[in-house]
Design an enzyme around this catalytic site. Structure first.
Site, PDB file in Angstrom:
ATOM      1  N   LYS A 252      58.340 -46.082  56.388  1.00 18.85           N
ATOM      2  CA  LYS A 252      56.996 -46.347  55.872  1.00 18.85           C
ATOM      3  C   LYS A 252      56.056 -46.250  57.066  1.00 18.85           C
ATOM      4  O   LYS A 252      55.958 -47.174  57.872  1.00 18.85           O
ATOM      5  CB  LYS A 252      56.905 -47.725  55.228  1.00 18.85           C
ATOM      6  CG  LYS A 252      55.504 -47.992  54.646  1.00 18.85           C
ATOM      7  CD  LYS A 252      55.457 -49.304  53.898  1.00 18.85           C
ATOM      8  CE  LYS A 252      54.198 -49.474  53.077  1.00 18.85           C
ATOM      9  NZ  LYS A 252      52.948 -49.124  53.718  1.00 18.85           N
ATOM     10  N   ARG A 272      44.089 -41.199  49.390  1.00 12.90           N
ATOM     11  CA  ARG A 272      44.678 -42.054  48.366  1.00 12.90           C
ATOM     12  C   ARG A 272      43.630 -42.438  47.319  1.00 12.90           C
ATOM     13  O   ARG A 272      43.940 -42.620  46.156  1.00 12.90           O
ATOM     14  CB  ARG A 272      45.219 -43.297  49.065  1.00 12.90           C
ATOM     15  CG  ARG A 272      45.678 -44.332  48.127  1.00 12.90           C
ATOM     16  CD  ARG A 272      46.181 -45.507  48.906  1.00 12.90           C
ATOM     17  NE  ARG A 272      46.466 -46.583  48.012  1.00 12.90           N
ATOM     18  CZ  ARG A 272      47.373 -47.503  48.229  1.00 12.90           C
ATOM     19  NH1 ARG A 272      48.083 -47.447  49.320  1.00 12.90           N
ATOM     20  NH2 ARG A 272      47.564 -48.459  47.379  1.00 12.90           N
ATOM     21  N   PHE A 341      56.599 -36.684  51.685  1.00 17.47           N
ATOM     22  CA  PHE A 341      57.646 -37.428  50.989  1.00 17.47           C
ATOM     23  C   PHE A 341      57.772 -37.050  49.516  1.00 17.47           C
ATOM     24  O   PHE A 341      58.689 -37.494  48.844  1.00 17.47           O
ATOM     25  CB  PHE A 341      57.487 -38.946  51.158  1.00 17.47           C
ATOM     26  CG  PHE A 341      56.124 -39.494  50.777  1.00 17.47           C
ATOM     27  CD1 PHE A 341      55.791 -39.672  49.457  1.00 17.47           C
ATOM     28  CD2 PHE A 341      55.208 -39.838  51.755  1.00 17.47           C
ATOM     29  CE1 PHE A 341      54.546 -40.188  49.104  1.00 17.47           C
ATOM     30  CE2 PHE A 341      53.962 -40.353  51.414  1.00 17.47           C
ATOM     31  CZ  PHE A 341      53.627 -40.526  50.079  1.00 17.47           C
ATOM     32  N   LYS A 423      58.176 -51.495  48.618  1.00 20.80           N
ATOM     33  CA  LYS A 423      57.923 -51.482  50.059  1.00 20.80           C
ATOM     34  C   LYS A 423      58.472 -52.755  50.667  1.00 20.80           C
ATOM     35  O   LYS A 423      58.352 -53.826  50.088  1.00 20.80           O
ATOM     36  CB  LYS A 423      56.448 -51.294  50.347  1.00 20.80           C
ATOM     37  CG  LYS A 423      55.557 -52.322  49.726  1.00 20.80           C
ATOM     38  CD  LYS A 423      54.093 -51.946  49.875  1.00 20.80           C
ATOM     39  CE  LYS A 423      53.240 -52.879  49.052  1.00 20.80           C
ATOM     40  NZ  LYS A 423      51.863 -52.464  48.903  1.00 20.80           N
TER      41      LYS A 423
HETATM   42  P1  AMP Z   1      50.668 -50.148  50.805  1.00 16.91           P
HETATM   43  O1  AMP Z   1      49.425 -49.414  51.231  1.00 16.91           O
HETATM   44  O2  AMP Z   1      51.096 -51.204  51.747  1.00 16.91           O
HETATM   45  O3  AMP Z   1      50.641 -50.537  49.353  1.00 16.91           O
HETATM   46  O4  AMP Z   1      51.832 -49.080  50.882  1.00 16.91           O
HETATM   47  C1  AMP Z   1      51.817 -47.879  50.198  1.00 16.91           C
HETATM   48  C2  AMP Z   1      51.388 -46.779  51.140  1.00 16.91           C
HETATM   49  O5  AMP Z   1      52.367 -46.542  52.131  1.00 16.91           O
HETATM   50  C3  AMP Z   1      51.261 -45.434  50.483  1.00 16.91           C
HETATM   51  O6  AMP Z   1      50.072 -45.295  49.786  1.00 16.91           O
HETATM   52  C4  AMP Z   1      51.340 -44.487  51.645  1.00 16.91           C
HETATM   53  O7  AMP Z   1      50.075 -44.342  52.238  1.00 16.91           O
HETATM   54  C5  AMP Z   1      52.194 -45.232  52.645  1.00 16.91           C
HETATM   55  N1  AMP Z   1      53.521 -44.634  52.915  1.00 16.91           N
HETATM   56  C6  AMP Z   1      54.064 -44.556  54.133  1.00 16.91           C
HETATM   57  N2  AMP Z   1      55.270 -44.014  54.079  1.00 16.91           N
HETATM   58  C7  AMP Z   1      55.527 -43.723  52.789  1.00 16.91           C
HETATM   59  C8  AMP Z   1      56.634 -43.151  52.097  1.00 16.91           C
HETATM   60  N3  AMP Z   1      57.751 -42.791  52.726  1.00 16.91           N
HETATM   61  N4  AMP Z   1      56.545 -43.017  50.750  1.00 16.91           N
HETATM   62  C9  AMP Z   1      55.418 -43.403  50.087  1.00 16.91           C
HETATM   63  N5  AMP Z   1      54.355 -43.945  50.696  1.00 16.91           N
HETATM   64  C10 AMP Z   1      54.400 -44.118  52.035  1.00 16.91           C
END
Ligand code: AMP
Length: 589
Positions: A252, A272, A341, A423
C-alpha cells in the site's frame, strides 16, 4: 423551461434539512422538467455545468462579480462592497441589492433555464486576454433580466457557493422515484453512475430512453470510473478471515491514486476524486502511451522515488508535483513511478466482471517489457496471517503505509467500499528524534545524474558481542554533489572485491567496502525488517530492524571509528522505546 420552478425548489431545499424532504422537492422538480432538459437541470442541482472530470470552471474573479452586480443594479462599487462585507457571500449580496431594483427594469419575459445554462457555458468557455471583462458582461446581462432571487442563485452558481446539501445519492433516489416510481431502481442508476461518473447523462438517458438504456451504460474510455475502495482492518488475522483461504497482498504505497485512460493517440489521467490530472504527470502520460495495448483503463498509485535507489519517498515529496507551472523542473527534481494494481478495460472490453486474479494477469501482460516508470504493484499471495505480516514488514521497511489485501475472486465493484479489498496500515508513526551513526559497508553505482558516483550506500550498526557490522539501511538521500565526490574519493581506498568478513548483510551490492567510514543518519522510525540483519531475532523471530526514510544529515563522523558506531542493541532499544511511546500515546487518548 422557466428558471422560476428551479429557483423555487432551491429555496425550499435551503429551508429543509431532512433528507426525505430534500428528495421530495427534487422529485417534484424533476417531474416538472421536460425530458430534454433533465441533464442540464441535474447538473445545475449539483452546482455544476458538466461532470467534474471535465474540469470546467467559471473563473470569474470576485471583484469582477461584484462589479457585475454594481452595473446591473446601478449602485456604486462602494455600496456593493459594503453589502458584501455584511453578507459574506456574493450571491446573497446580489439578492439583497436587487430586491430594491425597480420592476420596470425587468425584462418582460421570464428567465429560462436554457438561457441561464448557455450563458454559464459562455462564461466558463471565455478564456485568454480580456476574458474577465467579457465574463463580467455576460454575468451582468443575466442579472439585468433577473429577479432578486434568480440573481442570488445565479451569482451563487457562478461563484461556486451554491450549497444545497444534496449528495449524489439523494439525486439518484429522486431520479428513481420521479421516473420509475420505485426507489429500488436506484441501484441500477447508481451502477451506471459508478462506471460513467456523469449524473447528468444518467438522468438524461433515464428520462428520454428509460431504465433499460441506463442499465446498458458501459465503461467508456476517457470517462473516469468511480474507484473501488477498501475497508479497514486492524490485524492480519482479521484480513485473512475476510478473504477466506487465499489472499492477494500488495504494497500500500503512500502516493496518489491515478486512473490511466489510454487511447490510440491520447492518454488522460484522473485522480481518485475524478479530476483530470494529466497535466501533473506528463512523464507518466508519456510512459503510459507506450504500453502494449490499443486502449486500456488502468489504476495505480503514483509515488515519488529516489531515482538512485528506487526507494519510495514520503507522500509530501509527491506534493511538489501538484502545480500548474514549472512542471518540467518539478519532473526533474521529483521523479515518480506508477505502480499499477488493476485494469478495468482493455481493447474494447470491460474487465470489471472478471476475478481480480485474472485482471492482474491481463495487467501483467499489458505492462510487460520495459516501460520505464510504469511498474506493477508488488504482490504476494497469502494463505495465513503470518504470511501477510511478513509481507507487511517488508512493505513498511520499503516506505509503504501498509498493505492492501484483496480477494482474488472479487470483481471490480466501482464506487463500492466493501471487505473485498481491505487495508492494513502500520500501527504507529513516531518521529525518531535521535540521529544514528552508521558504518558504510557497500554501495550501488549511481545512475542518471549520479553516474560515476555512488547512488546509494549500505549502512550497518555494530554488534559488539560478535564484533560484526549488521546491515540496517540503504540510504540515497541527503547528499550534495560535494558529498558524492568526497564519498567516491574516500571510499575508493577501501573497496574490496567481496563482502567483508565482518559484515553481515543479506543483500547484493555493486561495491563492498572495508567497514571504516561512519556517517550520521536521521530516519522517521525503526521498523521490523525481513531483509536487514541488525538485531535479528531480538524483537521478533526471523526479523531484523531497519530504518524507514533514512537521510544523510551531512555529517561525516571522522571522529568515530567503526566500532564506535551505533550498536544493534541501541537500535533494538530505540525500537522498544518507540513502541512504548506509541502505546503510551494510545493510553492517553
Ligand atoms: P485509504 O486512502 O487509506 O482509504 O486507502 C486507499 C488508497 O490506497 C487507494 O485509494 C489508493 O490511493 C491507495 N493504494 C495504495 N496502494 C494500493 C493498492 N495496492 N491497491 C489499491 N489501492 C492502493
Amino acid at each position: 423551461m422557466d428558471f422560476e420552478p428551479v429557483i423555487q425548489t432551491f429555496e425550499q431545499m435551503e429551508q429543509t434539512s431532512s433528507r426525505l424532504a430534500l428528495t421530495d422537492h427534487l422529485v417534484t422538480l424533476l417531474k416538472k422538467t421536460p425530458a430534454d432538459m433533465i441533464g442540464k437541470v441535474t447538473y445545475l442541482i449539483q452546482g455544476k455545468l458538466y461532470p467534474d472530470y471535465e474540469g470546467v470552471e467559471m473563473g470569474l474573479a470576485e471583484r469582477m462579480a461584484l462589479r457585475a452586480i454594481a452595473i446591473s443594479s446601478g449602485r456604486s462599487m462602494a455600496e456593493i462592497e459594503a453589502v458584501y462585507r455584511e453578507t459574506g457571500d456574493i450571491g446573497d449580496t446580489a439578492g439583497k441589492v436587487m430586491v430594491s431594483k425597480s420592476q420596470s427594469t425587468l425584462f418582460s419575459e421570464p428567465m429560462t433555464v436554457e438561457r441561464v445554462y448557455s450563458t454559464f457555458e459562455k462564461i466558463a468557455k471565455t478564456v485568454g486576454p480580456g476574458s474577465q471583462e467579457m465574463k463580467l458582461r455576460l454575468a451582468a446581462s443575466l442579472l439585468n433580466d433577473s429577479t432578486a432571487s434568480e440573481g442570488r442563485y445565479i451569482m451563487k452558481f457562478v461563484m461556486g457557493t451554491l450549497r444545497l446539501g444534496i449528495a449524489d445519492y439523494t439525486v439518484l433516489d429522486a431520479l428513481a422515484l420521479a421516473f420509475t416510481g420505485d426507489k429500488a431502481n436506484r441501484q441500477a442508476l447508481e451502477n451506471a453512475y459508478n462506471v460513467s461518473s456523469d449524473l447528468g447523462t444518467v438522468a438524461r438517458l433515464l428520462a428520454t430512453k428509460g431504465l433499460a438504456a441506463v442499465q446498458s451504460v458501459q465503461i467508456t474510455l476517457f470517462k473516469p470510473v468511480r474507484p473501488m475502495l477498501a475497508e479497514r482492518v486492524s490485524t492480519a488475522k482479521e484480513a485473512m478471515e475476510r478473504m477466506g483461504d487465499k489472499a492477494a497482498v500488495e504494497y500500500k504505497l503512500d502516493g496518489e491514486r491515478v486512473q490511466i485512460h489510454k487511447g490510440k493517440s491520447r492518454v488522460e489521467l484522473f485522480s481518485r476524486r475524478l479530476e483530470k490530472i494529466t497535466d501533473h504527470y506528463p512523464d507518466v502520460t508519456k510512459a503510459a502511451m507506450s504500453l502494449a495495448c490499443k486502449e486500456a483503463i488502468m489504476e495505480g498509485e503514483v509515488v515519488a522515488i529516489n531515482p538512485q535507489t528506487e526507494e519510495y519517498l514520503p507522500f509530501q515529496e509527491l506534493m511538489h508535483r501538484r502545480r500548474k507551472h514549472g512542471i518540467e523542473e518539478a519532473m526533474e527534481n521529483y521523479p515518480v513511478v506508477i505502480n499499477l494494481f488493476d485494469i478495468l478495460y482493455l481493447d474494447g472490453k470491460s474487465l470489471t466482471d472478471l476475478p481480480y486474479e485474472d485482471r492482474r494477469k491481463l495487467l501483467a501482460k499489458t505492462v510487460k517489457g520495459k516501460n520505464g516508470m510504469v511498474k506493477i504493484m508488488p504482490q504476494a499471495t497469502a494463505a495465513k496471517p503470518a504470511e501477510i505480516d511478513r509481507f507487511m514488514a517488508s512493505a513498511i521497511e520499503n516506505g509503504c503505509e501498509g498493505v492492501m489485501v484483496k480477494m482474488p475472486s472479487s470483481t471490480y465493484r466501482a464506487g463500492a467500499r466493501e471487505y473485498l479489498w481491505v487495508k492494513l496500515k502500520r500501527e504507529y508513526r513516531t518521529e525518531l528524534a535521535d540521529t544514528l551513526d552508521l558504518v558504510i559497508t557497500g554501495a550501488l553505482h549511481g545512475r542518471g545524474r549520479r553516474v560515476g558516483k555512488y547512488g546509494a550506500l549500505l549502512l550497518a550498526a555494530y554488534d559488539p558481542k560478535e564484533d560484526v557490522f549488521r546491515s540496517v539501511s540503504k540510504v540515497g538521500t541527503g547528499f550534495t554533489d560535494e558529498h558524492l565526490d568526497q564519498f567516491y574519493r574516500e571510499l575508493e581506498k577501501h573497496v574490496i572485491h567481496k563482502k567483508h568478513a565482518r559484515v553481515d548483510a543479506g543483500m547484493e551490492m555493486d561495491v563492498w567496502f572495508e567497514p571504516v567510514m561512519v556517517i550520521e543518519i536521521i530516519a522517521s522510525e525503526i521498523t521490523l525488517s525481513p531483509s536487514h540483519t541488525a538485531a535479528k531475532n531480538a524483537i521478533r523471530e526471523g526479523f531484523g530492524l531497519a530504518l524507514r526514510f533514512p537521510k544523510f544529515t551531512g555529517k561525516i563522523r571522522d571522529d568515530k571509528e567503526a566500532e564506535s558506531a551505533t550498536t544493534t542493541d541501541e537500535i533494538a532499544t530505540l525500537y522498544r522505546r518507540q513502541l512504548k511511546v506509541h502505546s503510551g500515546a494510545k493510553a492517553d487518548k
